[in-house]
Design a protein around this motif. Structure first.
Motif, PDB file in Angstrom:
ATOM      1  N   LYS A   1      -7.617  -3.860  -1.002  1.00 20.84           N
ATOM      2  CA  LYS A   1      -7.558  -3.089   0.202  1.00 20.84           C
ATOM      3  C   LYS A   1      -9.048  -2.749   0.817  1.00 20.84           C
ATOM      4  O   LYS A   1      -8.900  -2.947   1.962  1.00 20.84           O
ATOM      5  CB  LYS A   1      -7.147  -1.557  -0.428  1.00 20.84           C
ATOM      6  CG  LYS A   1      -7.095  -0.525   0.845  1.00 20.84           C
ATOM      7  CD  LYS A   1      -6.312   0.577   0.653  1.00 20.84           C
ATOM      8  CE  LYS A   1      -6.294   1.393   2.013  1.00 20.84           C
ATOM      9  NZ  LYS A   1      -5.153   2.186   2.156  1.00 20.84           N
TER      10      LYS A   1
ATOM     11  N   ASP B   1       0.808  -1.261  -0.076  1.00 22.42           N
ATOM     12  CA  ASP B   1      -0.059   0.000  -0.106  1.00 22.42           C
ATOM     13  C   ASP B   1       0.984   1.241   0.015  1.00 22.42           C
ATOM     14  O   ASP B   1       0.511   2.457  -0.251  1.00 22.42           O
ATOM     15  CB  ASP B   1      -1.028   0.111   1.207  1.00 22.42           C
ATOM     16  CG  ASP B   1      -2.128   0.851   1.047  1.00 22.42           C
ATOM     17  OD1 ASP B   1      -2.527   1.274   0.033  1.00 22.42           O
ATOM     18  OD2 ASP B   1      -2.608   1.517   1.832  1.00 22.42           O
TER      19      ASP B   1
ATOM     20  N   PRO C   1      -0.992   5.726  -2.728  1.00 22.50           N
ATOM     21  CA  PRO C   1      -2.119   4.948  -1.830  1.00 22.50           C
ATOM     22  C   PRO C   1      -3.377   5.724  -1.466  1.00 22.50           C
ATOM     23  O   PRO C   1      -3.554   7.008  -1.483  1.00 22.50           O
ATOM     24  CB  PRO C   1      -1.339   4.820  -0.518  1.00 22.50           C
ATOM     25  CG  PRO C   1      -0.006   5.166  -0.743  1.00 22.50           C
ATOM     26  CD  PRO C   1       0.070   6.069  -1.926  1.00 22.50           C
TER      27      PRO C   1
END
Length: 156
Positions: free
Chosen positions: A140, A5, A77
């Motif tokens: 994510k 990330d 990110p």
């Protein structure tokens, strides 16, 4: 996800630059092989309106990212999933905004070639950015992103 990330989705080439490069390339083709679709001045005014509207759209989308305290750049990110505003209807409205800018410029310059830059740009952006972004967001945000993806179209 924490380790990967730090890089975000891993997009290496800025998608806006794809649109600019295709517009420039296809406009150069236009100089060699002009292909017009209308001489009507109303088309130019419509083109200017589309460009202005698209720029306002893009600015409002950037503002949505700022408000959500996340990055708009696809190589950084993402902290939050944005599903409100125009994101209720399109998962990629920024890329649609770039398409509309290209459409507006094609009307202003009366170039069919610039119209052809739109699907080419989208094809490249899909392969260099969208696929990576979707994989990243699914990893994510998991179920939340999958639900969003199931309910909202990619483009329109």
């Amino acid at each position: 996800m924490e380790q990967s990330d730090k890089q975000g989705p891993g997009v290496k080439f800025p998608p806006p630059l794809v649109f600019v490069l295709f517009m420039a390339s296809f406009y150069l083709i236009h100089f060699q092989f002009p292909l017009h679709y209308t001489e009507h001045s109303a088309a130019r005014y419509l083109g200017v309106g589309i460009i202005i509207g698209s720029l306002f759209l893009l600015l409002s989308l950037v503002r949505s990212f700022s408000k959500a305290k996340t990055k708009v750049e696809p190589w950084k990110p993402t902290k939050h999933l944005i599903t409100t505003g125009i994101y209720r209807y399109s998962r990629n409205p920024i890329y649609l905004g770039f398409c509309l800018v290209t459409l507006g410029i094609s009307l202003v310059l009366d170039s069919v070639w610039l119209l052809l830059a739109i699907p080419m740009s989208l094809w490249v952006v899909f392969h260099i950015a969208v696929k990576k972004e979707e994989t990243y967001l699914l990893a994510k945000f998991g179920h939340e992103y999958q639900e969003y993806k199931n309910n909202v179209r990619r483009w329109l």
